[in-house]
Write a protein that holds these residues in place. Structure first.
Motif, short mmCIF file in Angstrom:
data_model
loop_
_atom_site.label_atom_id
_atom_site.label_comp_id
_atom_site.label_asym_id
_atom_site.label_seq_id
_atom_site.Cartn_x
_atom_site.Cartn_y
_atom_site.Cartn_z
N ALA A 48 0.83 -1.20 0.00
CA ALA A 48 0.00 0.00 0.00
C ALA A 48 0.87 1.25 0.00
CB ALA A 48 -0.93 0.00 1.21
N LEU A 49 1.95 1.21 0.76
CA LEU A 49 2.86 2.36 0.81
C LEU A 49 3.53 2.56 -0.54
CD1 LEU A 49 4.06 4.58 2.56
CD2 LEU A 49 5.79 2.94 3.32
N GLN A 50 3.94 1.48 -1.17
CA GLN A 50 4.55 1.58 -2.49
C GLN A 50 3.56 2.14 -3.50
OE1 GLN A 50 6.52 -1.89 -3.99
NE2 GLN A 50 6.78 -1.03 -6.03
N ALA A 51 2.31 1.70 -3.44
CA ALA A 51 1.29 2.21 -4.35
C ALA A 51 1.10 3.71 -4.15
CB ALA A 51 -0.03 1.46 -4.14
N ALA A 52 1.11 4.15 -2.89
CA ALA A 52 0.96 5.58 -2.61
C ALA A 52 2.16 6.36 -3.18
CB ALA A 52 0.83 5.82 -1.11
N PHE A 53 3.36 5.81 -3.01
CA PHE A 53 4.55 6.46 -3.56
C PHE A 53 4.47 6.52 -5.09
CE2 PHE A 53 7.60 5.51 0.20
CZ PHE A 53 7.24 6.70 0.80
N GLU A 54 3.96 5.47 -5.72
CA GLU A 54 3.82 5.46 -7.18
C GLU A 54 2.83 6.53 -7.63
OE1 GLU A 54 2.90 1.40 -8.05
OE2 GLU A 54 4.99 0.78 -7.88
N ASP A 55 1.76 6.71 -6.87
CA ASP A 55 0.80 7.77 -7.18
C ASP A 55 1.47 9.14 -7.09
OD1 ASP A 55 -1.31 6.07 -7.69
OD2 ASP A 55 -2.18 6.26 -5.69
N ILE A 56 2.25 9.34 -6.03
CA ILE A 56 2.95 10.61 -5.86
C ILE A 56 3.93 10.84 -7.01
CG2 ILE A 56 4.65 11.82 -4.43
CD1 ILE A 56 3.28 10.42 -1.99
N ALA A 57 4.69 9.81 -7.35
CA ALA A 57 5.64 9.92 -8.45
C ALA A 57 4.91 10.27 -9.75
CB ALA A 57 6.43 8.63 -8.62
N GLY A 58 3.77 9.64 -9.98
CA GLY A 58 2.99 9.93 -11.18
C GLY A 58 2.51 11.37 -11.23
N ARG A 59 2.09 11.90 -10.08
CA ARG A 59 1.64 13.29 -10.04
C ARG A 59 2.79 14.24 -10.37
NH1 ARG A 59 -1.81 13.31 -4.60
NH2 ARG A 59 0.27 12.83 -3.88
N PHE A 60 3.97 13.97 -9.83
CA PHE A 60 5.10 14.85 -10.08
C PHE A 60 5.62 14.71 -11.50
CE2 PHE A 60 5.16 15.20 -5.49
CZ PHE A 60 5.41 16.56 -5.33
N ARG A 61 5.46 13.54 -12.08
CA ARG A 61 5.86 13.34 -13.48
C ARG A 61 4.81 13.89 -14.43
NH1 ARG A 61 7.31 7.57 -12.01
NH2 ARG A 61 9.51 7.70 -11.54
N GLY A 62 3.60 14.12 -13.92
CA GLY A 62 2.53 14.62 -14.77
C GLY A 62 1.84 13.54 -15.57
N GLY A 63 2.12 12.27 -15.23
CA GLY A 63 1.54 11.16 -15.98
C GLY A 63 0.16 10.79 -15.48
N GLN A 64 -0.61 10.22 -16.35
CA GLN A 64 -1.95 9.77 -16.01
C GLN A 64 -1.97 8.30 -15.61
OE1 GLN A 64 -4.80 11.50 -15.89
NE2 GLN A 64 -3.79 13.41 -16.43
N GLY A 65 -0.93 7.53 -15.95
CA GLY A 65 -0.95 6.09 -15.75
C GLY A 65 -0.56 5.62 -14.36
N ALA A 66 -0.13 6.51 -13.47
CA ALA A 66 0.35 6.09 -12.16
C ALA A 66 -0.75 5.43 -11.34
CB ALA A 66 0.93 7.28 -11.40
#
Length: 102
Positions: A48-66
């Motif tokens: 769950a923590l990794q998934a949250a970090f992936e969401d954060i990374a996606g937001r900072f990258r500007g990607g929609q797929g995170a």
């Protein structure tokens, strides 16, 4: 003139050491930030923590797929730079599962 295989192996070993050092620095930085934010005190599944970090990374990258990757647990090839060991990215220098326990 071509390099002998022994020189290539030496160069690969040197580059692997540099990569490991760079990943350690990155993991320590992220770990310090996570601990400052109080994540060490929260009991949370690593997935769950990794998934949250992936969401954060996606937001900072500007990607929609995170969000999709986090929800399905799947990544694109090459997306996992730690080789599946996420504990280093969570709280280096401390056991991720024991960081908030007394």
């Amino acid at each position: 003139m071509k390099k002998p295989s022994s020189k290539i192996r030496e160069e690969i070993a040197r580059l692997q050491d540099q990569l490991k050092a760079a990943e350690t620095r990155e993991a320590e930085r992220i770990g310090r930030i996570a601990l400052k934010a109080g994540l060490g005190e929260i009991e949370i599944e690593e997935a769950a923590l990794q998934a949250a970090f992936e969401d954060i990374a996606g937001r900072f990258r500007g990607g929609q797929g995170a969000t999709t990757r986090a929800a399905t647990g799947r990544r694109n090839a090459g997306d996992d730079r730690t080789g599946g060991d996420t504990s280093a990215a969570v709280a280096p220098g401390a056991d991720a599962g024991d960081a908030g326990e007394a």
